[in-house]
Design an enzyme around this catalytic site. Sequence first.
Site, mmCIF file in Angstrom:
data_model
loop_
_atom_site.group_PDB
_atom_site.id
_atom_site.type_symbol
_atom_site.label_atom_id
_atom_site.label_comp_id
_atom_site.label_asym_id
_atom_site.label_seq_id
_atom_site.Cartn_x
_atom_site.Cartn_y
_atom_site.Cartn_z
ATOM 1 C CD GLU A 117 -2.897 3.606 -4.919
ATOM 2 O OE1 GLU A 117 -3.380 2.562 -4.435
ATOM 3 O OE2 GLU A 117 -3.187 4.730 -4.502
ATOM 4 C CG HIS A 140 -6.318 2.778 -2.689
ATOM 5 N ND1 HIS A 140 -5.053 2.388 -2.302
ATOM 6 C CD2 HIS A 140 -7.155 2.378 -1.703
ATOM 7 C CE1 HIS A 140 -5.126 1.758 -1.139
ATOM 8 N NE2 HIS A 140 -6.392 1.747 -0.752
ATOM 9 C CB CYS A 188 -6.138 3.513 2.099
ATOM 10 S SG CYS A 188 -7.641 2.591 2.538
#
Length: 236
Positions: free
Chosen positions: A215, A213, A109
Site C-alpha cells: 500500500e 507494505h 506485515c
Amino acid sequence: MRPMIGLTTFIESKGTSRYSSLCYTYIDAIIRAGGIPVLIPITEDKECLLKYADAIDGIIFTGGEDVSPLYFGENPIKEIGSISCERDACEMFLFKEAYDLDMPILGICRGSQLINVALGGSLYQDINAQLKDSLGHSPESGPSDQVYHMVKIEKDSKLYNIFENDTIAINSFHHQSVKELGKGLKAAAFSYDGIIEATESLEKDFVVGIQWHPEALAPKHPIFMKLFEEFISQCR
C-alpha cells in the site's frame, strides 16, 4: 457493486486521549482498486465485531505491533517490540470469523504474522537474534515508498500469477517473520536469506499474507496495485 473492505486499526495515544488510527495509504489503495474502505476499531464487543464481519466483503489485517508470543506458546525474548493484547484478541476473533465465512483475507506485515499464528503457526520473535546470517529486513530509516530488498516468488502461487514475475523488489519494515507455517498454509515467497516473505492458503480461495507494505509502494510503483485489484476482484 463496489465491495466493502474491512481494515483493522491500531490504538494511538495522544496526551490523555486514545484514537483508532490507520495510515491513509491503506485507505487510498482500497479506493483506487475499486473498494470501499471500512475501518474496524479495536473492541472487546464480539457482537459489534460480528456485525462488521456481516457487513464487509473482504478484510485486510494491517501492520503494527508484534503479535504476542504467548499465542504460539513462547515467552517474549528481550528483543520483542510493542505488544497490544487488546488488538491481538480482537483480530484473532475477527480472523477466525472471516476465515470460517470463506471471506477473502489479505494480511500485511503484522497481518501476515497474525494469519500464521491464528492458524497454529509460530514466529521468529526477532530475525537478527534468532536467525544466523540473516540479511536486512528492518532499516533504521528510509521512506516507506522506497524498495529495499528482493524476494523470490514461487511459480505455483497466486502472487506469481498477480505479479507475473518470480522476483520483485519490495520495501521492508519487520523484525519478526514466519517460523513454523500455520495449518493449511504454504510459503509463496522468500527473501534471499531464506525467510518466508509471503504465505497463501491451500484450503481457501484467497487468504494471502505478505511481509512487505504494498500500500505504501503503490503510488510510485504501480505493479503493487495489482495485488489490491486482485483482492478486490475476489471480494466481488
